[in-house]
Design a protein around this motif. Sequence first.
Motif, PDB file in Angstrom:
ATOM      1  N   ALA A  20       0.821  -1.204   0.000  1.00 15.80           N
ATOM      2  CA  ALA A  20       0.000   0.000   0.000  1.00 15.80           C
ATOM      3  C   ALA A  20       0.859   1.261   0.000  1.00 15.80           C
ATOM      4  CB  ALA A  20      -0.929   0.004   1.219  1.00 15.80           C
ATOM      5  N   GLY A  24       0.716   3.525  -3.080  1.00 19.60           N
ATOM      6  CA  GLY A  24       0.256   4.874  -2.797  1.00 19.60           C
ATOM      7  C   GLY A  24       1.145   5.917  -3.455  1.00 19.60           C
ATOM      8  N   TYR A 273      -4.680   0.073  -9.501  1.00 20.79           N
ATOM      9  CA  TYR A 273      -5.115  -0.415  -8.183  1.00 20.79           C
ATOM     10  C   TYR A 273      -5.041  -1.936  -8.087  1.00 20.79           C
ATOM     11  CZ  TYR A 273      -9.902  -0.644 -10.257  1.00 20.79           C
ATOM     12  OH  TYR A 273     -10.993  -0.888 -11.049  1.00 20.79           O
ATOM     13  N   GLY A 316     -12.100   0.570  -1.546  1.00 19.34           N
ATOM     14  CA  GLY A 316     -11.311   1.363  -2.491  1.00 19.34           C
ATOM     15  C   GLY A 316     -12.038   1.576  -3.803  1.00 19.34           C
TER      16      GLY A 316
END
Length: 427
Positions: A20, A24, A273, A316
Amino acid sequence: MKLPKFISSNTVLKITSLNAVVIGIRLVVSAFIQRLLAVMVGEAGIASIGQLRNLIAMLTSTSTLGVFNGVVKYVSEFRDESSELHKIFSTVIVFGLIGTLGSSAILFFCAPYLSDYLFGTLDQVYLFYLLGVIVPFIAMGRLVHAVVSGLSDYKRYAKIELLSYLLGTLALVIGLYKSDLNGVLIAIAIAPIIQLMVLVFVFGKTLTTYLKFKSISLSLVYKNKLLAFTLMSFISTFFLNYVELNIRTLVADEINVNEAGYWTAVTFISKNYMVFATGLFTLYVLPKFASIHTKQDFKDEVLNIYKTILPIFGLGMVLVYLFRGLIIQVIYPEFTGMEPLFKWQLLGDFFRLASLVLSHQFLAKRMVKSFVLTEVISLGLFYGLSKLFIPFYGTEGVVLAHFVRYIIYLLLVVFVVRNYYSTKNKA
């Protein structure tokens, strides 16, 4: 920085949380880069970039004859058995030599045809000559990457992913300002060289522990075992990207190239993603499933993965949908034709994630027939439904096909996995 106890005690969460951080940073950088590209090269340029990325993905399979998942599986199983690793790497190098020579030859001799087929012009012939030279770097990088994944060294994996992405992005920005779209395409083509350099820099010392170059011989001891993964990779990587290439061409021909650019932009967001899951699959799911031998253990592990990652991904995806207008405004200004595509793409990706967890059992247990059958049906559905829906729904028909495809694929995979354990228990 110490991770909270509930994360550090759960390997799935530990890998996901580390990913993540990396993803990110990637998402922030990617948002800036995609906006830059959207403004400077437009919808048609985005479509061309999508074509090239699909081609490079195909080369990652053909250059090594698709042994990536095989190397991950066997390195995770025999990491402490040097004699077996020697046999594996000896076979893999032969496969790599064959795949590299074949791929490079096709790129050199078919460059004019490929340029016309993928880009509708001969102006990009130079790209295929360049890729023909770069193929050996693609192969070497792919094989080293497989070793890192097989060892489940997720911390260094994260470093490699982040550093190679940032350096590749820097090259892309330089290319964009130097030569516009052509510079971007060249930067994407040389990205595998950058990734290989980062792999060797971060993982070089450990690599020499497992890969004894002096003792490597050109033998094919693991030929039959790895050929199974060659077939599976051809279906899942080569054929998948081939289908995407043809769907993008279909949209451009039947509607227009701008619509092809909208679909490419949506799939690029999707791939960003979905990268969250990629590291989890290669570093945890595949090695873990390879070590599980009972139905109950498999069921428990799948439920553990589902309850850990599906809520995170679901939340998400809901946020992406709710803020889709803002995402388009910030990343793809003027790409308003993207907005109707989000709903079906996101729903399809949720079912895709659920099905991919289960389908990694096919790779872990070398269930070649099951893997090939389900993948061929899935890809056939995607192309067939896209062709069927486009005349009625336009570009939205492609993402609708994506959604329907993965519902059917999930049901099919559940049936095949249950049948595998039922047959195994009877035996």
